[in-house]
Design a protein around this motif. Sequence first.
Motif, PDB file in Angstrom:
ATOM      1  N   LEU A 118      -9.792  39.385 -11.199  1.00  0.00           N
ATOM      2  CA  LEU A 118      -9.299  38.089 -11.652  1.00  0.00           C
ATOM      3  C   LEU A 118      -7.805  38.135 -11.940  1.00  0.00           C
ATOM      4  O   LEU A 118      -7.078  37.180 -11.625  1.00  0.00           O
ATOM      5  N   ARG A 119      -7.326  39.230 -12.496  1.00  0.00           N
ATOM      6  CA  ARG A 119      -5.879  39.348 -12.719  1.00  0.00           C
ATOM      7  C   ARG A 119      -5.126  39.247 -11.398  1.00  0.00           C
ATOM      8  O   ARG A 119      -4.060  38.607 -11.328  1.00  0.00           O
ATOM      9  N   ASP A 120      -5.668  39.879 -10.357  1.00  0.00           N
ATOM     10  CA  ASP A 120      -5.030  39.787  -9.040  1.00  0.00           C
ATOM     11  C   ASP A 120      -4.979  38.341  -8.554  1.00  0.00           C
ATOM     12  O   ASP A 120      -3.962  37.883  -8.006  1.00  0.00           O
ATOM     13  N   ALA A 121      -6.078  37.615  -8.757  1.00  0.00           N
ATOM     14  CA  ALA A 121      -6.132  36.210  -8.321  1.00  0.00           C
ATOM     15  C   ALA A 121      -5.175  35.337  -9.123  1.00  0.00           C
ATOM     16  O   ALA A 121      -4.494  34.459  -8.575  1.00  0.00           O
ATOM     17  N   LEU A 122      -5.096  35.589 -10.415  1.00  0.00           N
ATOM     18  CA  LEU A 122      -4.197  34.810 -11.269  1.00  0.00           C
ATOM     19  C   LEU A 122      -2.737  35.087 -10.904  1.00  0.00           C
ATOM     20  O   LEU A 122      -1.899  34.172 -10.882  1.00  0.00           O
ATOM     21  N   ARG A 123      -2.444  36.345 -10.615  1.00  0.00           N
ATOM     22  CA  ARG A 123      -1.076  36.703 -10.224  1.00  0.00           C
ATOM     23  C   ARG A 123      -0.705  36.016  -8.916  1.00  0.00           C
ATOM     24  O   ARG A 123       0.403  35.466  -8.779  1.00  0.00           O
ATOM     25  N   ALA A 124      -1.624  36.013  -7.959  1.00  0.00           N
ATOM     26  CA  ALA A 124      -1.346  35.376  -6.668  1.00  0.00           C
ATOM     27  C   ALA A 124      -1.157  33.870  -6.810  1.00  0.00           C
ATOM     28  O   ALA A 124      -0.345  33.261  -6.101  1.00  0.00           O
ATOM     29  N   PRO A 174     -25.849  25.541 -12.993  1.00  0.00           N
ATOM     30  CA  PRO A 174     -24.923  24.675 -12.268  1.00  0.00           C
ATOM     31  C   PRO A 174     -24.239  25.437 -11.139  1.00  0.00           C
ATOM     32  O   PRO A 174     -24.111  26.661 -11.192  1.00  0.00           O
ATOM     33  N   ALA A 175     -23.778  24.716 -10.133  1.00  0.00           N
ATOM     34  CA  ALA A 175     -22.920  25.307  -9.114  1.00  0.00           C
ATOM     35  C   ALA A 175     -21.536  25.539  -9.713  1.00  0.00           C
ATOM     36  O   ALA A 175     -21.199  24.983 -10.762  1.00  0.00           O
ATOM     37  N   ALA A 176     -20.740  26.348  -9.054  1.00  0.00           N
ATOM     38  CA  ALA A 176     -19.416  26.677  -9.589  1.00  0.00           C
ATOM     39  C   ALA A 176     -18.574  25.424  -9.786  1.00  0.00           C
ATOM     40  O   ALA A 176     -17.874  25.279 -10.795  1.00  0.00           O
ATOM     41  N   GLY A 177     -18.638  24.494  -8.833  1.00  0.00           N
ATOM     42  CA  GLY A 177     -17.863  23.261  -8.966  1.00  0.00           C
ATOM     43  C   GLY A 177     -18.312  22.433 -10.144  1.00  0.00           C
ATOM     44  O   GLY A 177     -17.487  21.852 -10.870  1.00  0.00           O
ATOM     45  N   GLU A 178     -19.613  22.377 -10.376  1.00  0.00           N
ATOM     46  CA  GLU A 178     -20.136  21.625 -11.511  1.00  0.00           C
ATOM     47  C   GLU A 178     -19.675  22.235 -12.829  1.00  0.00           C
ATOM     48  O   GLU A 178     -19.335  21.512 -13.776  1.00  0.00           O
ATOM     49  N   ALA A 179     -19.659  23.549 -12.894  1.00  0.00           N
ATOM     50  CA  ALA A 179     -19.220  24.218 -14.120  1.00  0.00           C
ATOM     51  C   ALA A 179     -17.745  23.942 -14.392  1.00  0.00           C
ATOM     52  O   ALA A 179     -17.343  23.689 -15.539  1.00  0.00           O
ATOM     53  N   VAL A 180     -16.930  23.963 -13.346  1.00  0.00           N
ATOM     54  CA  VAL A 180     -15.503  23.664 -13.514  1.00  0.00           C
ATOM     55  C   VAL A 180     -15.319  22.215 -13.959  1.00  0.00           C
ATOM     56  O   VAL A 180     -14.546  21.932 -14.888  1.00  0.00           O
ATOM     57  N   ARG A 181     -16.027  21.291 -13.328  1.00  0.00           N
ATOM     58  CA  ARG A 181     -15.888  19.865 -13.699  1.00  0.00           C
ATOM     59  C   ARG A 181     -16.331  19.618 -15.133  1.00  0.00           C
ATOM     60  O   ARG A 181     -15.739  18.790 -15.834  1.00  0.00           O
ATOM     61  N   ALA A 182     -17.362  20.345 -15.583  1.00  0.00           N
ATOM     62  CA  ALA A 182     -17.819  20.170 -16.964  1.00  0.00           C
ATOM     63  C   ALA A 182     -16.738  20.595 -17.947  1.00  0.00           C
ATOM     64  O   ALA A 182     -16.506  19.920 -18.966  1.00  0.00           O
ATOM     65  N   PHE A 183     -16.050  21.690 -17.661  1.00  0.00           N
ATOM     66  CA  PHE A 183     -14.952  22.114 -18.533  1.00  0.00           C
ATOM     67  C   PHE A 183     -13.796  21.114 -18.478  1.00  0.00           C
ATOM     68  O   PHE A 183     -13.177  20.802 -19.505  1.00  0.00           O
ATOM     69  N   ARG A 184     -13.500  20.591 -17.312  1.00  0.00           N
ATOM     70  CA  ARG A 184     -12.415  19.616 -17.189  1.00  0.00           C
ATOM     71  C   ARG A 184     -12.754  18.325 -17.947  1.00  0.00           C
ATOM     72  O   ARG A 184     -11.863  17.680 -18.510  1.00  0.00           O
ATOM     73  N   ALA A 185     -14.020  17.984 -17.993  1.00  0.00           N
ATOM     74  CA  ALA A 185     -14.437  16.804 -18.757  1.00  0.00           C
ATOM     75  C   ALA A 185     -14.216  16.995 -20.252  1.00  0.00           C
ATOM     76  O   ALA A 185     -14.079  16.017 -21.000  1.00  0.00           O
ATOM     77  N   GLU A 186     -14.156  18.251 -20.682  1.00  0.00           N
ATOM     78  CA  GLU A 186     -13.863  18.556 -22.090  1.00  0.00           C
ATOM     79  C   GLU A 186     -12.361  18.583 -22.358  1.00  0.00           C
ATOM     80  O   GLU A 186     -11.933  18.846 -23.489  1.00  0.00           O
ATOM     81  N   GLY A 187     -11.563  18.380 -21.318  1.00  0.00           N
ATOM     82  CA  GLY A 187     -10.118  18.400 -21.474  1.00  0.00           C
ATOM     83  C   GLY A 187      -9.469  19.719 -21.139  1.00  0.00           C
ATOM     84  O   GLY A 187      -8.243  19.870 -21.297  1.00  0.00           O
ATOM     85  N   ARG A 188     -10.234  20.668 -20.660  1.00  0.00           N
ATOM     86  CA  ARG A 188      -9.678  21.968 -20.287  1.00  0.00           C
ATOM     87  C   ARG A 188      -9.127  21.887 -18.864  1.00  0.00           C
ATOM     88  O   ARG A 188      -9.750  21.309 -17.986  1.00  0.00           O
ATOM     89  N   ARG A 189      -7.975  22.467 -18.648  1.00  0.00           N
ATOM     90  CA  ARG A 189      -7.312  22.326 -17.347  1.00  0.00           C
ATOM     91  C   ARG A 189      -7.039  23.653 -16.644  1.00  0.00           C
ATOM     92  O   ARG A 189      -6.754  23.671 -15.450  1.00  0.00           O
ATOM     93  N   HIS A 190      -7.123  24.747 -17.372  1.00  0.00           N
ATOM     94  CA  HIS A 190      -6.812  26.054 -16.775  1.00  0.00           C
ATOM     95  C   HIS A 190      -8.087  26.895 -16.748  1.00  0.00           C
ATOM     96  O   HIS A 190      -8.343  27.698 -17.639  1.00  0.00           O
ATOM     97  N   ILE A 191      -8.871  26.677 -15.704  1.00  0.00           N
ATOM     98  CA  ILE A 191     -10.203  27.284 -15.595  1.00  0.00           C
ATOM     99  C   ILE A 191     -10.205  28.244 -14.413  1.00  0.00           C
ATOM    100  O   ILE A 191      -9.908  27.845 -13.283  1.00  0.00           O
ATOM    101  N   ALA A 192     -10.544  29.491 -14.686  1.00  0.00           N
ATOM    102  CA  ALA A 192     -10.599  30.497 -13.627  1.00  0.00           C
ATOM    103  C   ALA A 192     -12.044  30.900 -13.379  1.00  0.00           C
ATOM    104  O   ALA A 192     -12.883  30.867 -14.274  1.00  0.00           O
ATOM    105  N   VAL A 193     -12.312  31.296 -12.147  1.00  0.00           N
ATOM    106  CA  VAL A 193     -13.668  31.665 -11.741  1.00  0.00           C
ATOM    107  C   VAL A 193     -13.668  33.114 -11.261  1.00  0.00           C
ATOM    108  O   VAL A 193     -12.862  33.489 -10.402  1.00  0.00           O
ATOM    109  N   ALA A 194     -14.580  33.902 -11.808  1.00  0.00           N
ATOM    110  CA  ALA A 194     -14.752  35.284 -11.367  1.00  0.00           C
ATOM    111  C   ALA A 194     -15.982  35.368 -10.471  1.00  0.00           C
ATOM    112  O   ALA A 194     -17.029  34.809 -10.777  1.00  0.00           O
ATOM    113  N   SER A 195     -15.856  36.058  -9.358  1.00  0.00           N
ATOM    114  CA  SER A 195     -16.936  36.181  -8.385  1.00  0.00           C
ATOM    115  C   SER A 195     -17.756  37.428  -8.676  1.00  0.00           C
ATOM    116  O   SER A 195     -17.349  38.543  -8.319  1.00  0.00           O
TER     117      SER A 195
END
Length: 247
Positions: A118-124, A174-195
């Motif tokens: 994830l650090r590699d992805a965030l750096r990129a 939930p699917a990954a997209g659903e999980a991200v949208r749920a956090f964004r609905a809470e007002g969170r904008r910086h959401i990272a996903v680990a595979s």
Amino acid sequence: MTAPALVALAHGSRDPRSSATIKALVDEVKTMRPDLKIESAFLELSRPSFQTVVDRLVRRGHEEIVVVPLLLTEAYHAKVDVPEAIAQMSARHPGLKIRASKILGMETAFLEVLDTRLRDALRAARVRELDALVLAAAGSSDPLANQAVARIARTWGTRHKLPVTAAFASAAPPAAGEAVRAFRAEGRRHIAVASFFLAPGLLPDRAAELALEAGAVAVSDPLGAHPEVARAVLARYAVGAVELVPV
């Protein structure tokens, strides 16, 4: 006395990146234990097949084999496919001592690998701030397998003091997209996903695509051929080898 051979058994995929990653992982294991006979094999879709590898080992005189299933959860492949494959080889080669170790599972040590990826992805992506995490895994119709993912996700979130949701690429919400949208609905904008996948393929690609479409700032690569994963393979082998010793 010759040590049992080690067969690292993966499910297999039509995606060539998957088998290449499994073989790179096995190469990493070989560098750690050059004294052992170590082979990769696949249940389906990729080569060499499990039968081909076992037949070859038997022809070369190996009488004991420890199979390490390269699976992260105790789902259908672990409970049905692997035991069936072992039984078939036992019937095919009378006198062969062959047993499967525990699956790789979701080792807490793998969280270090997740962090590295994830650090590699965030750096990129040039991301410096996070306010939520999603742990994306394959998903299963077996609720216990999904609960194992949810537990490791909570552990990971606690380490980083961030809210985390487990997401699934198939069979469970939930699917990954659903999980991200749920956090964004809470007002969170910086959401990272680990595979939390072992190797690239259709499911991790789909999870990444859905997460990025939903607004994730970064998605990590799968665990891959990391030394920590190789050490886990050898740890499973060591226990399996001991269990082959007659009492």
